[in-house]
Design a protein around this motif. Structure first.
Motif, PDB file in Angstrom:
ATOM      1  N   SER A 221       0.810  -1.215   0.000  1.00 22.18           N
ATOM      2  CA  SER A 221       0.000   0.000   0.000  1.00 22.18           C
ATOM      3  C   SER A 221       0.840   1.259   0.000  1.00 22.18           C
ATOM      4  CB  SER A 221      -0.914   0.006   1.231  1.00 22.18           C
ATOM      5  OG  SER A 221      -0.138  -0.048   2.415  1.00 22.18           O
ATOM      6  N   SER A 222       2.144   1.130  -0.124  1.00 23.97           N
ATOM      7  CA  SER A 222       3.005   2.307  -0.108  1.00 23.97           C
ATOM      8  C   SER A 222       4.168   2.097  -1.053  1.00 23.97           C
ATOM      9  CB  SER A 222       3.541   2.556   1.299  1.00 23.97           C
ATOM     10  OG  SER A 222       4.422   1.512   1.676  1.00 23.97           O
ATOM     11  N   THR A 223       4.829   3.200  -1.380  1.00 20.67           N
ATOM     12  CA  THR A 223       6.057   3.094  -2.150  1.00 20.67           C
ATOM     13  C   THR A 223       7.178   2.647  -1.233  1.00 20.67           C
ATOM     14  OG1 THR A 223       6.344   5.450  -1.764  1.00 20.67           O
ATOM     15  CG2 THR A 223       5.450   4.789  -3.895  1.00 20.67           C
ATOM     16  N   PRO A 224       8.061   1.759  -1.712  1.00 21.16           N
ATOM     17  CA  PRO A 224       9.132   1.252  -0.851  1.00 21.16           C
ATOM     18  C   PRO A 224      10.217   2.292  -0.632  1.00 21.16           C
ATOM     19  CG  PRO A 224       9.327   0.342  -3.044  1.00 21.16           C
ATOM     20  CD  PRO A 224       8.068   1.147  -3.029  1.00 21.16           C
ATOM     21  N   GLY A 225      10.612   2.481   0.608  1.00 25.33           N
ATOM     22  CA  GLY A 225      11.669   3.432   0.916  1.00 25.33           C
ATOM     23  C   GLY A 225      11.154   4.854   1.008  1.00 25.33           C
ATOM     24  N   SER A 226      12.046   5.765   1.338  1.00 17.61           N
ATOM     25  CA  SER A 226      11.675   7.161   1.522  1.00 17.61           C
ATOM     26  C   SER A 226      12.006   8.028   0.318  1.00 17.61           C
ATOM     27  CB  SER A 226      12.390   7.727   2.758  1.00 17.61           C
ATOM     28  OG  SER A 226      13.806   7.604   2.599  1.00 17.61           O
ATOM     29  N   THR A 227      12.713   7.459  -0.661  1.00 11.05           N
ATOM     30  CA  THR A 227      13.074   8.233  -1.853  1.00 11.05           C
ATOM     31  C   THR A 227      13.161   7.305  -3.057  1.00 11.05           C
ATOM     32  OG1 THR A 227      14.820   9.550  -2.913  1.00 11.05           O
ATOM     33  CG2 THR A 227      15.503   7.987  -1.224  1.00 11.05           C
ATOM     34  N   PRO A 228      12.744   7.775  -4.246  1.00 10.40           N
ATOM     35  CA  PRO A 228      12.847   6.937  -5.444  1.00 10.40           C
ATOM     36  C   PRO A 228      14.278   6.777  -5.936  1.00 10.40           C
ATOM     37  CG  PRO A 228      12.049   9.108  -6.017  1.00 10.40           C
ATOM     38  CD  PRO A 228      12.084   9.066  -4.519  1.00 10.40           C
ATOM     39  N   LEU A 229      15.185   7.618  -5.442  1.00 13.45           N
ATOM     40  CA  LEU A 229      16.559   7.563  -5.925  1.00 13.45           C
ATOM     41  C   LEU A 229      17.202   6.212  -5.633  1.00 13.45           C
ATOM     42  CD1 LEU A 229      18.849   9.142  -7.261  1.00 13.45           C
ATOM     43  CD2 LEU A 229      19.521   9.943  -4.989  1.00 13.45           C
ATOM     44  N   LEU A 230      16.890   5.621  -4.473  1.00 11.85           N
ATOM     45  CA  LEU A 230      17.510   4.354  -4.089  1.00 11.85           C
ATOM     46  C   LEU A 230      17.118   3.235  -5.042  1.00 11.85           C
ATOM     47  CD1 LEU A 230      19.186   2.666  -2.139  1.00 11.85           C
ATOM     48  CD2 LEU A 230      17.113   2.348  -0.756  1.00 11.85           C
ATOM     49  N   SER A 231      15.822   3.061  -5.277  1.00 13.79           N
ATOM     50  CA  SER A 231      15.387   1.972  -6.160  1.00 13.79           C
ATOM     51  C   SER A 231      15.887   2.181  -7.579  1.00 13.79           C
ATOM     52  CB  SER A 231      13.860   1.854  -6.141  1.00 13.79           C
ATOM     53  OG  SER A 231      13.263   3.076  -6.523  1.00 13.79           O
ATOM     54  N   GLY A 232      15.912   3.427  -8.069  1.00 18.22           N
ATOM     55  CA  GLY A 232      16.412   3.684  -9.413  1.00 18.22           C
ATOM     56  C   GLY A 232      17.881   3.371  -9.558  1.00 18.22           C
ATOM     57  N   ALA A 233      18.686   3.801  -8.570  1.00 17.48           N
ATOM     58  CA  ALA A 233      20.122   3.536  -8.626  1.00 17.48           C
ATOM     59  C   ALA A 233      20.412   2.045  -8.538  1.00 17.48           C
ATOM     60  CB  ALA A 233      20.828   4.281  -7.491  1.00 17.48           C
ATOM     61  N   VAL A 234      19.703   1.348  -7.646  1.00 19.19           N
ATOM     62  CA  VAL A 234      19.905  -0.095  -7.504  1.00 19.19           C
ATOM     63  C   VAL A 234      19.541  -0.812  -8.795  1.00 19.19           C
ATOM     64  CG1 VAL A 234      19.100  -2.165  -6.309  1.00 19.19           C
ATOM     65  CG2 VAL A 234      19.639  -0.098  -5.001  1.00 19.19           C
ATOM     66  N   LEU A 235      18.473  -0.377  -9.449  1.00 17.88           N
ATOM     67  CA  LEU A 235      18.060  -1.007 -10.708  1.00 17.88           C
ATOM     68  C   LEU A 235      19.163  -0.909 -11.756  1.00 17.88           C
ATOM     69  CD1 LEU A 235      16.000  -2.252 -12.656  1.00 17.88           C
ATOM     70  CD2 LEU A 235      15.127   0.065 -13.072  1.00 17.88           C
ATOM     71  N   VAL A 236      19.702   0.277 -11.961  1.00 16.92           N
ATOM     72  CA  VAL A 236      20.728   0.459 -12.999  1.00 16.92           C
ATOM     73  C   VAL A 236      21.985  -0.340 -12.659  1.00 16.92           C
ATOM     74  CG1 VAL A 236      22.215   2.146 -14.134  1.00 16.92           C
ATOM     75  CG2 VAL A 236      19.834   2.721 -13.629  1.00 16.92           C
ATOM     76  N   ILE A 237      22.410  -0.288 -11.401  1.00 11.93           N
ATOM     77  CA  ILE A 237      23.618  -1.018 -10.998  1.00 11.93           C
ATOM     78  C   ILE A 237      23.414  -2.518 -11.127  1.00 11.93           C
ATOM     79  CG2 ILE A 237      25.127  -1.535  -9.044  1.00 11.93           C
ATOM     80  CD1 ILE A 237      24.617   1.364  -8.093  1.00 11.93           C
ATOM     81  N   ALA A 238      22.245  -3.013 -10.708  1.00  8.86           N
ATOM     82  CA  ALA A 238      21.983  -4.454 -10.762  1.00  8.86           C
ATOM     83  C   ALA A 238      21.931  -4.962 -12.195  1.00  8.86           C
ATOM     84  CB  ALA A 238      20.673  -4.766 -10.038  1.00  8.86           C
ATOM     85  N   VAL A 239      21.272  -4.228 -13.085  1.00  6.84           N
ATOM     86  CA  VAL A 239      21.197  -4.658 -14.486  1.00  6.84           C
ATOM     87  C   VAL A 239      22.591  -4.667 -15.100  1.00  6.84           C
ATOM     88  CG1 VAL A 239      20.333  -4.041 -16.772  1.00  6.84           C
ATOM     89  CG2 VAL A 239      18.809  -3.944 -14.804  1.00  6.84           C
ATOM     90  N   GLY A 240      23.380  -3.638 -14.820  1.00  5.20           N
ATOM     91  CA  GLY A 240      24.752  -3.617 -15.334  1.00  5.20           C
ATOM     92  C   GLY A 240      25.584  -4.759 -14.793  1.00  5.20           C
ATOM     93  N   ALA A 241      25.440  -5.054 -13.496  1.00 11.09           N
ATOM     94  CA  ALA A 241      26.211  -6.146 -12.890  1.00 11.09           C
ATOM     95  C   ALA A 241      25.771  -7.506 -13.396  1.00 11.09           C
ATOM     96  CB  ALA A 241      26.070  -6.090 -11.368  1.00 11.09           C
ATOM     97  N   ALA A 242      24.530  -7.599 -13.871  1.00 13.15           N
ATOM     98  CA  ALA A 242      24.031  -8.885 -14.366  1.00 13.15           C
ATOM     99  C   ALA A 242      24.498  -9.190 -15.777  1.00 13.15           C
ATOM    100  CB  ALA A 242      22.502  -8.914 -14.311  1.00 13.15           C
ATOM    101  N   ILE A 243      24.822  -8.162 -16.580  1.00 12.51           N
ATOM    102  CA  ILE A 243      25.101  -8.429 -17.992  1.00 12.51           C
ATOM    103  C   ILE A 243      26.516  -8.064 -18.436  1.00 12.51           C
ATOM    104  CG2 ILE A 243      22.680  -8.211 -18.644  1.00 12.51           C
ATOM    105  CD1 ILE A 243      23.205  -5.459 -19.669  1.00 12.51           C
TER     106      ILE A 243
END
Length: 643
Positions: A221-243
């Motif tokens: 029922s809520s957005t995870p975390g207190s800022t969208p910056l964390l999820s966005g940064a983790v997404l880019v880093i994780a995708v790069g680390a995966a490929i």
């Protein structure tokens, strides 16, 4: 299925001019636009206030029909156009359903990704659409019934409520790019299985559990975390680390490292977390408009098209395309941050509840992921029958059977994926060693299936993989013999758009160590309209590798694969320079390409002195564009290594 048909049937594995492919694909991505414009004109002129049957329902019916057709169709052209039509219908359905989805769009997207990944994992990545037996039809029926049930539960809207029910346009725009990231990286169990250091099934299990947890995040029922910056940064880093990263494992370079599935799992959760910051309908008293939501899906699909064409162009022109996927992840992250920060500044919409209040659902999702991972280990869902269990040959008289087969990622002359047909063709020869080319380990352009893992299970053989073009496409060796050593040698391209390598696997046959090498030489670059040239320089490099290994170890050597040269040319003489002899000489001429009417001898098996060439054979079949070849070799006398 549309992507694989595009590559195999229309694109002819990169031989169709790129501009033709681009225009063909663009037609289907532009198809929703006239429907959306027509709906806009109709809704602007009507004053009717009563509930209407939504436009998306009609396209849902067409989508169900296309999916049922694909399950039973054969014939590559029919398959290509029905799947292409299904793509256009599916995009139109998505663009029209979002006008009445409101807060349920992200939950539906995440749940759909989770269910699709669970099914794909449980089936050993052997996709449902390619199964014509009872299991395939049953699973298809279950999927379509579930689709119809969810659609029936989606609220119908009247004209006066039409505007108020639309999903957020930013989320609508991001859904097609997010789907691309999911099928390419974060929700790709076959890619996870190609990573090193994981027991069978458990890398895919980790990805499955993460995708299931991501569905829980979407339902919070809520957005995870207190800022969208964390999820966005983790997404880019994780995708790069995966490929991006590669590793060398047991002498074979270019493989996915053990932490790649972990990065996939983190990226799966971060993707949905980032999208949740973009899911913000009705902010500051401005309800989203239906037409904006529909057009956002359309323009998001054009982003999908542009990146897809870039990836395909890289495949045909020979440049790396992994950065494009990271770029899509960056786009999602930036949109989520910009949109989410605006949401965070709105005190009326800020919610501080944590997603971890949903732990019962998370536990259930994680349990489903574990079951999905273990199920293929207990129930052989990857094959409906086990036709090979009683056909294992007992070696006798120092006889070694070797099969070489270019399997074209599992796609035959009809454009359909038939891994069981390939396994049956191989098993007819009752081989001790199988040398495979064009092996796919989860490339999304050809369906995201682990062809090697499925074949190894069906044939009950050990598998060694060596990538030659990216981390997921290359050559492999299957064997029932003990493996002593593996080592891979990347080969220089000399203008070829596709990479090449030589995979050397040392097996122990009774007391003798024998070196088998799988390779797929590539013709150097040619001008348009020119006949392909022989890969003479690559053949010379391969010959140098063989000479070096023979002088260092003194083992008998067997080399096989798709060499892309015929007998008695300059490249052939390089094999002779390395001390190799034609193991198929008893059945010459033995054309192997194209499979429907072979007229070129491109697939060979060579052996050094010490191996008597008893017999050769061509194994005709329509499960690839090449036919397989088989050689029966006999040791002149058993050797004890080192004596």
């Amino acid at each position: 299925m549309w992507l694989s048909s595009l590559v195999i049937v229309f694109g002819q594995e990169g031989t169709t001019p790129l501009q033709n492919v681009g225009l063909f694909v663009l037609v289907w991505f532009l198809a929703p636009l006239p429907i959306l414009l027509l709906r806009f004109l109709v809704t602007q002129k009507t004053v009717e206030r009563s509930a209407q049957l939504p436009v998306d329902v009609w396209f849902a019916v067409l989508l169900v029909g296309a999916r049922l057709g694909l399950q039973g169709l054969s014939g590559e052209q029919l398959q290509l156009y029905v799947s292409s039509l299904g793509l256009a219908v599916g995009l139109t359905w998505l663009a029209t359903i979002v006008v009445r989805m409101r807060r349920s769009l992200l939950r539906g997207f995440a749940a759909g990704i989770a269910l699709a990944t669970l099914t794909h994992t449980a089936l050993g990545t052997y996709a449902v659409v390619w199964r014509s037996e009872v299991l395939g039809w049953v699973l298809t029926a279950v999927q379509l019934l579930l689709f119809a049930w969810v659609l029936a539960r989606t609220s119908r809207v009247s004209r006066d409520d039409f505007v108020k029910q639309a999903a957020d346009s930013v989320l609508c725009f991001l859904l097609p790019p997010a789907l691309l990231v999911a099928v390419t990286v974060t929700a790709a169990p076959a890619r996870a299985e190609a990573a090193t250091g994981w027991p069978d099934g458990w890398a895919a299990a980790l990805v499955m559990m993460a995708v299931a947890l991501a569905a829980v995040v979407a339902g919070a029922s809520s957005t995870p975390g207190s800022t969208p910056l964390l999820s966005g940064a983790v997404l880019v880093i994780a995708v790069g680390a995966a490929i991006f990263p590669t590793t060398t494992d047991e002498g074979v370079p270019g493989l996915l490292p053990f932490y790649a599935p972990i990065a996939q799992a983190v990226g799966a959760i971060a993707l949905i977390a980032a999208l949740s910051w973009a899911d913000w309908p009705g902010a500051r008293g401005r309800p989203p408009r239906a037409n904006n939501a529909s057009l956002a899906v359309f323009f998001g699909s054009l982003v999908f098209y542009a990146v897809l064409l870039g990836i395909y162009a890289g495949y045909t022109l020979g440049y790396p395309t992994d950065a494009l996927v990271v770029g899509v992840a960056l786009l999602i992250a930036v949109a989520a941050v910009v949109h989410g920060r605006a949401k965070d500044r709105d005190s009326g919409s800020r919610v501080r509840r944590s997603v971890f209040y949903r732990w019962p659902g998370a536990t259930l999702a994680a349990s489903a992921g574990i079951v999905a991972a273990i199920l293929p280990q207990v129930v052989p869902l990857y094959a409906t029958t086990d036709p090979f269990s009683d056909t294992t040959r007992t070696p006798a008289g120092n006889e070694l059977r070797v099969v070489a087969y270019n399997i074209r990622m599992g796609y035959g002359l009809t454009g359909t994926y038939d891994i069981e047909g390939i396994a049956e063709t191989i098993q007819r020869a009752q081989p001790d060693v199988v040398l495979l080319n064009e092996v796919d380990r989860g490339w999304f352009l050809t369906g995201g299936q682990d062809t090697l893992g499925t074949l190894a299970r069906m044939l009950d053989m050990q598998a060694v993989f060596a990538p030659s073009n990216g981390q997921l496409w290359g050559d492999a060796v299957l064997t029932r013999l003990p493996i002593v050593e593996t080592v891979g040698y990347p080969l220089r391209g000399y203008g070829s758009t596709t990479g090449a390598q030589a995979l050397a696997v040392v097996v122990k046959y009774e007391t003798t160590e024998i070196e088998v090498i799988a390779t797929h030489l590539q013709s150097p670059g040619t001008e348009e309209g020119e006949e392909p040239k022989e890969p003479t320089l690559q053949a010379a490099d391969l010959a140098d590798i063989i000479i070096k290994r023979r002088s260092a170890h003194g083992r008998p050597v067997i080399v096989g694969g798709d060499f892309n040269f015929e007998r008695n040319g300059a490249a052939w003489r390089e094999m002779e320079r390395a001390g190799l002899y034609d193991a198929l000489f008893r059945v010459r001429p033995s054309p192997t390409f194209p499979a429907d009417d072979p007229d070129k001898e491109l697939d060979h098996i060579f052996a050094t002195a010490g191996l008597v060439r008893e017999q050769g054979a061509v194994l005709p079949a329509s499960y690839s564009d090449h036919v397989a070849v088989m050689a029966v070799l006999r040791l002149e006398s058993p050797l004890v290594y080192g004596t």
